[in-house]
Scaffold this motif. Structure first.
Motif, PDB file in Angstrom:
ATOM      1  N   PRO A 139     134.667   3.164 145.194  1.00 27.36           N
ATOM      2  CA  PRO A 139     133.734   2.095 144.819  1.00 27.36           C
ATOM      3  C   PRO A 139     132.340   2.500 145.279  1.00 27.36           C
ATOM      4  O   PRO A 139     132.186   3.504 145.983  1.00 27.36           O
ATOM      5  CB  PRO A 139     134.234   0.899 145.631  1.00 27.36           C
ATOM      6  N   SER A 140     131.337   1.746 144.893  1.00 29.73           N
ATOM      7  CA  SER A 140     129.997   2.047 145.374  1.00 29.73           C
ATOM      8  C   SER A 140     129.976   1.941 146.909  1.00 29.73           C
ATOM      9  O   SER A 140     130.642   1.089 147.488  1.00 29.73           O
ATOM     10  CB  SER A 140     128.989   1.098 144.736  1.00 29.73           C
ATOM     11  N   ALA A 141     129.179   2.819 147.553  1.00 32.56           N
ATOM     12  CA  ALA A 141     129.241   2.975 149.012  1.00 32.56           C
ATOM     13  C   ALA A 141     128.314   2.003 149.731  1.00 32.56           C
ATOM     14  O   ALA A 141     127.465   2.401 150.530  1.00 32.56           O
ATOM     15  CB  ALA A 141     128.914   4.418 149.389  1.00 32.56           C
ATOM     16  N   ASN A 142     128.464   0.710 149.416  1.00 33.63           N
ATOM     17  CA  ASN A 142     127.667  -0.330 150.079  1.00 33.63           C
ATOM     18  C   ASN A 142     128.611  -1.328 150.721  1.00 33.63           C
ATOM     19  O   ASN A 142     129.788  -1.384 150.372  1.00 33.63           O
ATOM     20  CB  ASN A 142     126.803  -1.059 149.035  1.00 33.63           C
ATOM     21  N   ARG A 143     128.093  -2.132 151.654  1.00 34.25           N
ATOM     22  CA  ARG A 143     128.876  -3.257 152.154  1.00 34.25           C
ATOM     23  C   ARG A 143     129.134  -4.196 150.984  1.00 34.25           C
ATOM     24  O   ARG A 143     128.271  -4.346 150.100  1.00 34.25           O
ATOM     25  CB  ARG A 143     128.100  -4.023 153.226  1.00 34.25           C
ATOM     26  N   LEU A 176     122.388   3.468 138.027  1.00 32.93           N
ATOM     27  CA  LEU A 176     123.201   2.275 137.769  1.00 32.93           C
ATOM     28  C   LEU A 176     124.642   2.726 137.634  1.00 32.93           C
ATOM     29  O   LEU A 176     124.896   3.827 137.165  1.00 32.93           O
ATOM     30  CB  LEU A 176     122.840   1.659 136.422  1.00 32.93           C
ATOM     31  N   GLU A 177     125.588   1.845 137.968  1.00 34.40           N
ATOM     32  CA  GLU A 177     126.991   2.214 137.877  1.00 34.40           C
ATOM     33  C   GLU A 177     127.404   2.549 136.436  1.00 34.40           C
ATOM     34  O   GLU A 177     126.716   2.214 135.480  1.00 34.40           O
ATOM     35  CB  GLU A 177     127.883   1.064 138.376  1.00 34.40           C
ATOM     36  N   SER A 178     128.595   3.138 136.361  1.00 31.75           N
ATOM     37  CA  SER A 178     129.115   3.528 135.052  1.00 31.75           C
ATOM     38  C   SER A 178     129.397   2.303 134.180  1.00 31.75           C
ATOM     39  O   SER A 178     129.628   1.201 134.677  1.00 31.75           O
ATOM     40  CB  SER A 178     130.407   4.327 135.235  1.00 31.75           C
ATOM     41  N   SER A 228     128.118 -13.108 142.098  1.00 29.84           N
ATOM     42  CA  SER A 228     127.072 -12.631 143.014  1.00 29.84           C
ATOM     43  C   SER A 228     127.376 -11.223 143.502  1.00 29.84           C
ATOM     44  O   SER A 228     128.464 -10.913 143.951  1.00 29.84           O
ATOM     45  CB  SER A 228     126.948 -13.571 144.212  1.00 29.84           C
ATOM     46  N   HIS A 229     126.392 -10.357 143.418  1.00 28.55           N
ATOM     47  CA  HIS A 229     126.570  -8.945 143.755  1.00 28.55           C
ATOM     48  C   HIS A 229     125.181  -8.358 143.827  1.00 28.55           C
ATOM     49  O   HIS A 229     124.224  -9.002 143.442  1.00 28.55           O
ATOM     50  CB  HIS A 229     127.400  -8.289 142.656  1.00 28.55           C
ATOM     51  N   TYR A 230     125.084  -7.126 144.339  1.00 29.77           N
ATOM     52  CA  TYR A 230     123.788  -6.451 144.374  1.00 29.77           C
ATOM     53  C   TYR A 230     122.738  -7.313 145.065  1.00 29.77           C
ATOM     54  O   TYR A 230     121.571  -7.332 144.680  1.00 29.77           O
ATOM     55  CB  TYR A 230     123.280  -6.122 142.958  1.00 29.77           C
ATOM     56  N   ALA A 332     132.220  -9.314 145.259  1.00 26.49           N
ATOM     57  CA  ALA A 332     132.159  -8.208 144.335  1.00 26.49           C
ATOM     58  C   ALA A 332     132.576  -6.936 145.053  1.00 26.49           C
ATOM     59  O   ALA A 332     132.652  -6.910 146.265  1.00 26.49           O
ATOM     60  CB  ALA A 332     130.733  -8.078 143.821  1.00 26.49           C
ATOM     61  N   PRO A 333     132.854  -5.868 144.255  1.00 27.13           N
ATOM     62  CA  PRO A 333     133.379  -4.658 144.870  1.00 27.13           C
ATOM     63  C   PRO A 333     132.408  -3.974 145.818  1.00 27.13           C
ATOM     64  O   PRO A 333     131.288  -3.818 145.548  1.00 27.13           O
ATOM     65  CB  PRO A 333     133.701  -3.749 143.694  1.00 27.13           C
TER      66      PRO A 333
END
Ligand code: TXA
Ligand code: MG
Length: 333
Positions: A139-143, A176-178, A228-230, A332-333
């Motif tokens: 997954p994206s490498a964020n909290r 931006l993500e895929s 909610s995300h980002y 969110a992921p």
């Protein structure tokens, strides 16, 4: 301590051996930095959720060096082959039925009968995937719920001390993500997440691709697609023609006079590619500096709704969406 590895032969070899041993390595792709673990080891995958502070499990994308390796783990159909031919390696994720004998842990796939697969284009990522020679869940490498990282410094801001290493391949080019396309029913291909491959590009190969009507429609099909995300810490106000004096401004296009004490222009020339690549760094910068300056919000100028503008707007809508009260970012992921 998290090791920062250079994108050299020895850095890549170290990253590969950490992954094979069940460790966590963040690595750059052309889209965003991913937080990688060996997808076939449930304990390694469990560490991803722990490091991201994600309270619920969520299906992860498995990454491969080549389409051939990806298609061993799923049952590809003719459309999957056409899309892979056109866009892999690159920012496209395909959802397909899991193959009999698929080695991906149930935890990585969240127990679903389908699997998300992708072949990234970044050369360092591909070299890493080739050396590990196992599917890598990332997954994206964020909290959880926060802004996706597009360079190694962002990853360390989010996850220093919580993961074994970050393989630094420099800034992500797409930013931006895929794009996620569900092909599990070949009669009804469906766009689940707009991303680095635009709708127009997909339609050239797959004219009948369907779109979820609203983002909440997508959620049941794509469990990670909750609203909610980002999210920066500062609230976000969309479609702002002008900023207030207590607002940071995320601008797009030719600079105009503004009251805003802090401005990040996504692309003064109006290029959507440039805007995509600068979006997450811009949100992160306005958030950090804006808070330090005592500003109360991020105002965002309108973004065109075509091409990559669709994916940019999707991320901005999520950044502006109401947040959970408890601040855990269980969204969110
Ligand atoms: O660009 C990207 O895709 C990045 C880089 C690291 O590759 N990865 C990424 O992963 O964005 P993540 O976990 O943040 O987003 C994966 C998305 C989620 O929305 C998830 O719900 C969806 O893919 N997904 C994964 N498996 C799925 C499945 N079997 N069915 C439907 N959606 C799925
Ligand atoms: Mg993510």
């Amino acid at each position: 301590m998290t090791r920062r590895l250079d994108a050299t032969e020895s850095g890549i070899a170290t990253a590969a051996s950490i992954l094979r041993a069940g460790g966590l390595v963040a690595f750059g792709t052309e889209t965003v930095y991913g937080l990688g673990a060996d997808a076939s080891q449930p304990q390694a995958v469990a560490r991803i959720f722990e490091a991201k502070n994600r309270p619920r499990f969520n299906p992860l994308i498995s990454h491969f060096a080549h389409a051939q390796a990806a298609f061993q783990q799923v049952v590809p159909n003719a459309l999957a082959h056409r899309l892979a031919q056109a866009f892999w390696p690159g920012p496209l994720t395909l959802i397909l039925p899991r193959a009999p004998g698929c080695c991906i842990s149930d935890l990585a796939a969240d127990g679903l009968s389908t699997l998300a697969v992708r072949v990234p284009a970044n050369a360092v990522a591909r070299a890493l995937l080739e050396q590990v020679d196992r599917p890598i869940a990332a997954p994206s490498a964020n909290r959880s719920g926060r802004i996706s990282p597009v360079d190694a410094t962002h990853v360390l801001e989010e996850l220093d001390g919580r993961i074994d290493a970050v393989l630094d391949s420099g800034p992500c080019t797409v930013g931006l993500e895929s794009t996620v396309v569900d092909l599990s029913d070949p009669q009804r291909p469906c766009l689940l997440r707009p991303g680095g491959i635009t709708l127009e590009e997909l339609q050239a190969i797959c004219p009948h691709i369907s779109l979820p009507q609203t983002t909440s429609d997508a959620a049941p099909h794509s469990p990670g697609r909750l609203i909610s995300h980002y999210a920066p810490h500062l609230p976000v106000r969309l479609d702002a023609l002008q900023a207030q004096p207590d607002e940071a401004l995320l601008a797009f296009g030719a600079p105009r006079p503004t009251n805003a004490p802090l401005v990040w222009n996504l692309s003064p020339t109006g290029s959507l590619e440039e805007a995509a690549a600068r979006l997450f760094t811009g949100l992160r910068t306005l958030d950090h500096k804006g808070q330090a300056m005592g500003l109360t919000r991020i105002a965002v100028q309108p973004i065109p709704h075509h091409g990559l503008g669709r994916a940019i707007q999707d991320r901005l809508n999520r950044a502006a969406a109401p947040r959970p009260q408890d601040g855990t970012g269980d969204t969110a992921p």
